[in-house]
Design an enzyme around this catalytic site. Structure first.
Site, PDB file in Angstrom:
ATOM      1  N   HIS A 245      68.627  -1.609  23.874  1.00 29.63           N
ATOM      2  CA  HIS A 245      67.505  -1.500  24.839  1.00 29.63           C
ATOM      3  C   HIS A 245      66.668  -1.162  24.647  1.00 29.63           C
ATOM      4  CE1 HIS A 245      66.543  -1.467  29.355  1.00 29.63           C
ATOM      5  NE2 HIS A 245      67.055  -2.748  29.591  1.00 29.63           N
TER       6      HIS A 245
ATOM      7  N   TYR B   6      82.897  10.891  28.715  1.00 28.24           N
ATOM      8  CA  TYR B   6      82.645   9.044  27.483  1.00 28.24           C
ATOM      9  C   TYR B   6      83.738   9.940  26.580  1.00 28.24           C
ATOM     10  CZ  TYR B   6      81.209   5.507  24.533  1.00 28.24           C
ATOM     11  OH  TYR B   6      80.692   5.020  23.727  1.00 28.24           O
TER      12      TYR B   6
ATOM     13  N   GLY C 114      75.688  -6.785  26.634  1.00 27.70           N
ATOM     14  CA  GLY C 114      75.386  -5.270  25.880  1.00 27.70           C
ATOM     15  C   GLY C 114      75.094  -5.370  24.653  1.00 27.70           C
ATOM     16  N   PHE C 115      74.168  -4.427  23.746  1.00 29.80           N
ATOM     17  CA  PHE C 115      74.197  -4.007  22.613  1.00 29.80           C
ATOM     18  C   PHE C 115      75.168  -4.788  21.378  1.00 29.80           C
ATOM     19  CE2 PHE C 115      73.349  -1.675  19.229  1.00 29.80           C
ATOM     20  CZ  PHE C 115      72.935  -2.599  18.130  1.00 29.80           C
TER      21      PHE C 115
ATOM     22  N   ASP D 220      82.749  -6.557  37.487  1.00 27.09           N
ATOM     23  CA  ASP D 220      82.924  -4.852  36.824  1.00 27.09           C
ATOM     24  C   ASP D 220      84.547  -4.678  36.251  1.00 27.09           C
ATOM     25  OD1 ASP D 220      83.016  -1.628  36.345  1.00 27.09           O
ATOM     26  OD2 ASP D 220      81.757  -1.897  37.805  1.00 27.09           O
TER      27      ASP D 220
ATOM     28  N   THR E 142      74.963  -1.739  32.231  1.00 24.92           N
ATOM     29  CA  THR E 142      73.041  -1.205  30.816  1.00 24.92           C
ATOM     30  C   THR E 142      72.765  -2.921  29.884  1.00 24.92           C
ATOM     31  OG1 THR E 142      74.879  -1.036  29.350  1.00 24.92           O
ATOM     32  CG2 THR E 142      74.233   1.172  30.808  1.00 24.92           C
TER      33      THR E 142
ATOM     34  N   ASP F 220      81.080  -8.874  32.224  1.00 24.00           N
ATOM     35  CA  ASP F 220      79.677  -7.895  32.428  1.00 24.00           C
ATOM     36  C   ASP F 220      79.408  -7.555  33.584  1.00 24.00           C
ATOM     37  OD1 ASP F 220      77.865  -6.728  29.415  1.00 24.00           O
ATOM     38  OD2 ASP F 220      77.683  -6.437  31.425  1.00 24.00           O
TER      39      ASP F 220
ATOM     40  N   THR G 207      75.649   2.786  16.007  1.00 25.39           N
ATOM     41  CA  THR G 207      75.467   1.652  15.334  1.00 25.39           C
ATOM     42  C   THR G 207      73.440   1.748  16.039  1.00 25.39           C
ATOM     43  OG1 THR G 207      77.797   0.921  15.217  1.00 25.39           O
ATOM     44  CG2 THR G 207      75.780  -0.908  15.206  1.00 25.39           C
TER      45      THR G 207
END
Ligand code: UDP
Length: 343
Positions: free
Chosen positions: A201, A165, A25-26, A71, A50, A46, A195
């Protein structure tokens, strides 16, 4: 190493291994990059839900890097469990973090935070590894206390669309602190505020990536609400530095630590900066404010300053310049590829 049965094993001579869940991810891909640069062996876990495939391509082939597609909601695969004896650190960054993305499959978001975090905590327990949970400023909900200190318990709507979330991360924190209380694992909890930076993405729906991509492609700039809501934006290299410092610190695992840049901007200010920086011809268009969108957000980072000796080093001007330059190159190569495909 000789086992209780007298057998000699080479297993413990294997090099230490750091697990980064959500490592494609990011923030996760920047964290893997930094850990590899420092000579560590990194196992990135991962589900690619996303993440950008290109983030992974930057890491694959690097010395010490292993990728396992999995997952964390499901029991961890043998490729991970068989390495338990080598694992010394487990970073959990695995969860969609942008509101449109974590709301797209809210059940999965909740389970990722609760069941997935538990799987990783059990891995840390079995390995004797230190565990770092990336929690979030969303645990403060739409805060009545400003700036937000770690002692503030938050104002979260547990029936709203952000709850999968917010409440998922609150439950993950509860689990992590129970592992500390019952002495099952050494834990660090980071509460990450907004952040941004390269490797986001382009379609992830967050305000920085949306505004920059819209501006660079001459589309209209979308501001939700009247743009007076505030956020405090931290550049990704500062965040990665803070996460590593927190993981390696002796900080008492019974308290969370806010990580973010305390410079607060309205969304309207941010849009003006992006417009000025890119010289876009697009107009601002105002769209409805999403339900439960926090009005104000700014971290109090006194604990991180005192206990980690950390504070952000990259200004918003410099961070936005670098991010705009990265997206400009990224969107340019996407256009080139599309043109080549059309030929
Ligand atoms: N936002 C906006 N335009 C966009 C995307 C987001 O005005 O194109 C707003 C959003 O409503 C929120 C803020 O920008 O008030 C930050 O949103 P983001 O999704 O980046 O993160 P959040 O802090 O809400 O999780």
């Amino acid at each position: 190493m000789t086992s209780a049965t007298g057998e000699t094993s080479m297993a413990f001579s294997d090099p230490d291994l750091i697990v980064v869940a959500g490592g494609a991810g990011f923030i996760g891909s920047h964290l893997c990059d930094r850990l590899l640069s420092e000579g560590n062996q990194v196992l990135c876990l991962d589900n690619l839900q996303t993440s950008r495939a290109s983030n992974l391509r930057l890491l694959e082939g690097r010395d010490g890097f292993t990728f396992v597609e999995a997952d964390i909601v499901l029991p961890l695969p043998d490729a991970v469990m068989s390495q338990a004896h080598r694992i010394t650190r487990v970073y959990n960054l695995a969860c969609a973090a942008s509101p449109p993305q974590y709301q797209a499959d809210p059940e999965h978001t909740m389970l990722t935070n609760v069941v997935g975090t538990n799987h990783l905590l059990r891995l840390a327990e079995r390995s004797g590894a230190r565990f770092l949970l990336t929690s979030t400023s969303e645990v403060y909900g739409d805060p009545e206390v400003h700036p937000q200190i770690e002692g503030y318990r938050g104002w979260v709507n547990c029936t709203g669309p952000r709850a999968c979330y917010d409440e998922g991360k609150r439950a993950a924190e509860a689990l992590a602190f129970d592992y500390v209380r019952t002495k099952r694992a050494a834990v660090r909890v980071a509460r990450i505020f907004n952040t941004y930076g390269p490797q986001m993405h382009p379609d992830d729906g967050r305000v920085v990536s949306n505004l920059i991509c819209q501006a660079l492609s001459g589309r209209d700039i979308t501001i939700y609400g009247d743009g007076s809501q505030t956020r405090s934006f931290c550049y990704v290299s500062d965040m990665v530095d803070a996460l590593i410092r927190l993981m390696e610190s002796d900080i008492d695992g019974s308290e969370p630590v806010n990580l973010g840049n305390p410079v607060e901007l309205t969304v309207g200010d941010l849009a003006e900066r992006v417009i000025a920086m890119t010289g876009t011809s697009g107009d601002i268009i105002y769209q409805p404010l999403p339900q439960d969108d926090p009005r104000r957000r700014r971290p109090d980072i006194a604990r991180a300053r005192e206990q980690l000796g950390w504070s952000p080093q990259v200004s918003i001007e410099e961070g936005l310049e670098r991010t705009c330059a990265w997206f400009a190159a990224e969107l340019g190569s996407v256009r080139e590829l599309a043109a080549e495909a059309a030929e």
